[in-house]
Motif scaffolding. Structure first.
Motif, short mmCIF file in Angstrom:
data_model
loop_
_atom_site.label_atom_id
_atom_site.label_comp_id
_atom_site.label_asym_id
_atom_site.label_seq_id
_atom_site.Cartn_x
_atom_site.Cartn_y
_atom_site.Cartn_z
N GLU A 325 11.93 -32.23 4.86
CA GLU A 325 10.85 -31.28 4.63
C GLU A 325 10.22 -31.49 3.25
O GLU A 325 9.02 -31.30 3.07
CB GLU A 325 11.37 -29.86 4.78
N ARG A 326 11.03 -31.88 2.29
CA ARG A 326 10.50 -32.14 0.94
C ARG A 326 9.54 -33.33 0.97
O ARG A 326 8.43 -33.27 0.42
CB ARG A 326 11.65 -32.41 -0.02
N VAL A 327 9.97 -34.41 1.63
CA VAL A 327 9.13 -35.61 1.70
C VAL A 327 7.86 -35.33 2.50
O VAL A 327 6.76 -35.75 2.12
CB VAL A 327 9.94 -36.77 2.32
N GLN A 328 8.00 -34.62 3.62
CA GLN A 328 6.83 -34.30 4.43
C GLN A 328 5.85 -33.39 3.68
O GLN A 328 4.64 -33.49 3.87
CB GLN A 328 7.27 -33.63 5.73
N ALA A 329 6.37 -32.50 2.84
CA ALA A 329 5.50 -31.62 2.08
C ALA A 329 4.62 -32.41 1.11
O ALA A 329 3.53 -31.97 0.76
CB ALA A 329 6.32 -30.59 1.31
N LEU A 330 5.09 -33.59 0.68
CA LEU A 330 4.30 -34.43 -0.19
C LEU A 330 3.44 -35.42 0.57
O LEU A 330 2.80 -36.28 -0.03
CB LEU A 330 5.22 -35.20 -1.15
N GLY A 331 3.45 -35.33 1.91
CA GLY A 331 2.65 -36.24 2.72
C GLY A 331 3.37 -37.52 3.08
O GLY A 331 2.74 -38.48 3.53
N GLY A 332 4.69 -37.55 2.92
CA GLY A 332 5.45 -38.76 3.19
C GLY A 332 6.23 -38.69 4.49
O GLY A 332 6.08 -37.77 5.29
N ARG A 333 7.10 -39.68 4.67
CA ARG A 333 7.92 -39.78 5.89
C ARG A 333 9.35 -40.15 5.49
O ARG A 333 9.56 -40.84 4.49
CB ARG A 333 7.38 -40.85 6.84
N LEU A 334 10.32 -39.71 6.29
CA LEU A 334 11.72 -40.04 6.04
C LEU A 334 12.43 -40.25 7.36
O LEU A 334 12.21 -39.50 8.32
CB LEU A 334 12.41 -38.94 5.23
N ARG A 335 13.26 -41.26 7.41
CA ARG A 335 14.07 -41.55 8.59
C ARG A 335 15.49 -41.89 8.15
O ARG A 335 15.68 -42.64 7.19
CB ARG A 335 13.50 -42.71 9.40
N ALA A 336 16.46 -41.34 8.87
CA ALA A 336 17.87 -41.65 8.60
C ALA A 336 18.56 -41.93 9.92
O ALA A 336 18.41 -41.17 10.87
CB ALA A 336 18.56 -40.50 7.87
N GLY A 337 19.31 -43.05 9.97
CA GLY A 337 19.99 -43.38 11.21
C GLY A 337 20.68 -44.72 11.12
O GLY A 337 20.67 -45.38 10.06
N PRO A 338 21.29 -45.16 12.21
CA PRO A 338 21.97 -46.46 12.22
C PRO A 338 20.99 -47.60 11.95
O PRO A 338 19.85 -47.57 12.41
CB PRO A 338 22.55 -46.55 13.65
N GLY A 339 21.44 -48.58 11.18
CA GLY A 339 20.60 -49.73 10.89
C GLY A 339 20.62 -50.75 12.01
O GLY A 339 21.50 -50.74 12.89
N ILE A 340 19.64 -51.64 12.01
CA ILE A 340 19.58 -52.68 13.06
C ILE A 340 20.81 -53.56 13.03
O ILE A 340 21.34 -53.95 14.07
CB ILE A 340 18.30 -53.53 12.86
N ASP A 341 21.29 -53.87 11.84
CA ASP A 341 22.47 -54.73 11.69
C ASP A 341 23.75 -53.93 11.50
O ASP A 341 24.76 -54.46 11.05
CB ASP A 341 22.28 -55.66 10.49
N GLY A 342 23.71 -52.64 11.85
CA GLY A 342 24.88 -51.79 11.65
C GLY A 342 24.74 -50.96 10.38
O GLY A 342 23.75 -51.04 9.66
N GLY A 343 25.76 -50.19 10.12
CA GLY A 343 25.72 -49.35 8.93
C GLY A 343 24.79 -48.17 9.09
O GLY A 343 24.41 -47.78 10.21
N TRP A 344 24.41 -47.60 7.96
CA TRP A 344 23.56 -46.41 7.95
C TRP A 344 22.41 -46.63 6.96
O TRP A 344 22.63 -47.12 5.85
CB TRP A 344 24.38 -45.19 7.54
N VAL A 345 21.20 -46.29 7.36
CA VAL A 345 20.02 -46.57 6.55
C VAL A 345 19.19 -45.30 6.40
O VAL A 345 18.96 -44.58 7.38
CB VAL A 345 19.15 -47.68 7.18
N VAL A 346 18.76 -45.04 5.17
CA VAL A 346 17.81 -43.96 4.89
C VAL A 346 16.55 -44.60 4.35
O VAL A 346 16.58 -45.32 3.35
CB VAL A 346 18.38 -42.96 3.86
N ASP A 347 15.43 -44.37 5.03
CA ASP A 347 14.13 -44.91 4.63
C ASP A 347 13.20 -43.76 4.32
O ASP A 347 13.08 -42.81 5.11
CB ASP A 347 13.52 -45.75 5.75
N ALA A 348 12.51 -43.84 3.19
CA ALA A 348 11.52 -42.81 2.82
C ALA A 348 10.30 -43.48 2.23
O ALA A 348 10.40 -44.51 1.55
CB ALA A 348 12.11 -41.82 1.83
N ALA A 349 9.14 -42.92 2.53
CA ALA A 349 7.88 -43.41 1.96
C ALA A 349 7.07 -42.21 1.51
O ALA A 349 6.88 -41.26 2.28
CB ALA A 349 7.09 -44.22 2.99
N LEU A 350 6.61 -42.23 0.25
CA LEU A 350 5.85 -41.12 -0.30
C LEU A 350 4.56 -41.64 -0.92
O LEU A 350 4.58 -42.69 -1.60
CB LEU A 350 6.65 -40.38 -1.38
#
Length: 357
Positions: A325-350
């Motif tokens: 909600e914080r990132v979206q309030a600034l007009g950005g995007r955030l995604r968290a989930g399993p990575g393509i090669d395994g593990g866990w990935v958090v991606d954000a763009a603001l």
């Protein structure tokens, strides 16, 4: 939704079993018995798959009426009992006040009395006791799930309120810092205006720039508060390095100019990194490497935090709720989930210069 397909498949299977044993072949005194039995399946099925209070009341009333008015001709059917069980679960879940209690009770009675016959035999009584257990279990399970949902909503609201209070304090400090600087510049300009007009003009321009920056950031920050976005303490990109130093498995890569990021954007980047590293320590202890990458352009700043631990859900989700909600309030995007090669990935763009208020 997937559960609808499962419900339809279960109802079709139960209806086929009922048909196989002759439920729709109009046994007994009245030729309409089979059609009535079919209707007593269709109506609850519709009330289950398309939740509606009026339809649920009609379905339960029709089923109960057919049971009590024609106990000699009606046969117990799996499909009708299954459909009424679904109606009971949906009606209980959608109940919003005690005014819905009579409807829930009506559906429960219609379900439990399905095997009723007159005079009642041992088989009918046994089936009714079994359906009573089913109805009680459905009510208990749905009630428990509603309590869990309510507790989670309260926790989320508490997180939002706490972070908004912290943000309000930091907003005061941020604006106070800019105003203090403006006052100092104004005092200096007043002393040198006669001796060095050019230098005084430069000070006034700096005052104007500082005031504009403060007003822009304040509008965006207050907009985040107005939109009920959960936010966190103001911190900068330089404050990320101590976070990396505290996590031996973590490495940091920064590309681009981060010094000119708006304070609220820099603070959000810091919060994304901090929350992600916290989740790694809590839920990915087996991870051997944590990569933190920050990339800035003229319009966007992107943040990527990845680890090679198990790709499982990280935490209760309240931290991700606040980040999203914080990132979206600034007009950005955030995604968290399993990575393509395994593990866990958090991606954000603001966005760096076009954040929404």
């Amino acid at each position: 939704m997937l559960w609808r397909f499962g419900a339809v498949a279960a109802l079709l299977a139960a209806s086929f079993a009922d048909f196989w044993y002759g439920l729709f072949k109009s046994p007994g005194l009245y030729p309409w018995t089979g059609w009535a039995a079919f209707a007593c399946i269709v109506l609850p099925a519709l009330a289950w798959l398309r939740p509606n209070r009026a339809l649920a009341a009609v379905a339960a009333t029709a089923s109960l009426t057919f049971t009590l008015v024609n106990p000699l001709d009606k046969e117990f059917g799996l499909a009708e009992a299954l459909a009424l069980t679904g109606v009971l679960a949906v009606t209980t879940n959608r109940a919003r006040s005690w005014w819905d209690a009579p409807l829930v009770a009506l559906v429960a009675v219609a379900l439990v009395t399905q095997p009723w016959e007159y005079p009642p035999g041992s088989t009918a009584l046994t089936l009714m006791m079994g359906l009573l257990v089913v109805a009680t279990g459905v009510l208990a399970l749905v009630g428990y799930l509603r309590l869990l949902g309510t507790a989670r909503e309260k926790q989320v609201e508490a997180v939002r309120a706490e972070q908004k209070a912290e943000f309000a304090r930091d907003l005061h400090d941020f604006v106070g810092h800019h105003i203090t600087g403006m006052v100092v510049l104004a005092q200096g300009a007043g002393r040198i205006v006669e001796r060095n007009p050019a230098q005084a003009r430069d000070a006034l321009e700096r005052i104007e720039a500082a005031g504009g920056e403060a007003m822009t950031a304040m509008r965006r920050m207050v907009g985040m508060l107005r939109d009920d976005a959960p936010v966190a303490p103001v911190a900068g990109i330089v404050d990320i390095e101590p976070l990396i130093a505290a996590e031996p498995r973590a490495t940091l890569e920064v590309h681009g100019d981060t010094a000119t990021l708006p304070p609220e954007v820099a603070s959000s980047v810091h919060r994304v990194v901090m929350e992600s590293l916290t989740n790694v320590r809590k839920h990915a202890r087996e991870a051997t490497a944590v990569d933190v990458q920050i990339q800035t352009t003229s319009d966007w700043v992107t943040v990527k935090i990845s680890n090679d631990g198990r790709p499982a859900r990280q935490g209760s989700g309240f931290g991700l709720v606040g980040l999203t909600e914080r990132v979206q309030a600034l007009g950005g995007r955030l995604r968290a989930g399993p990575g393509i090669d395994g593990g866990w990935v958090v991606d954000a763009a603001l966005p760096t210069g076009k954040a929404t208020a």
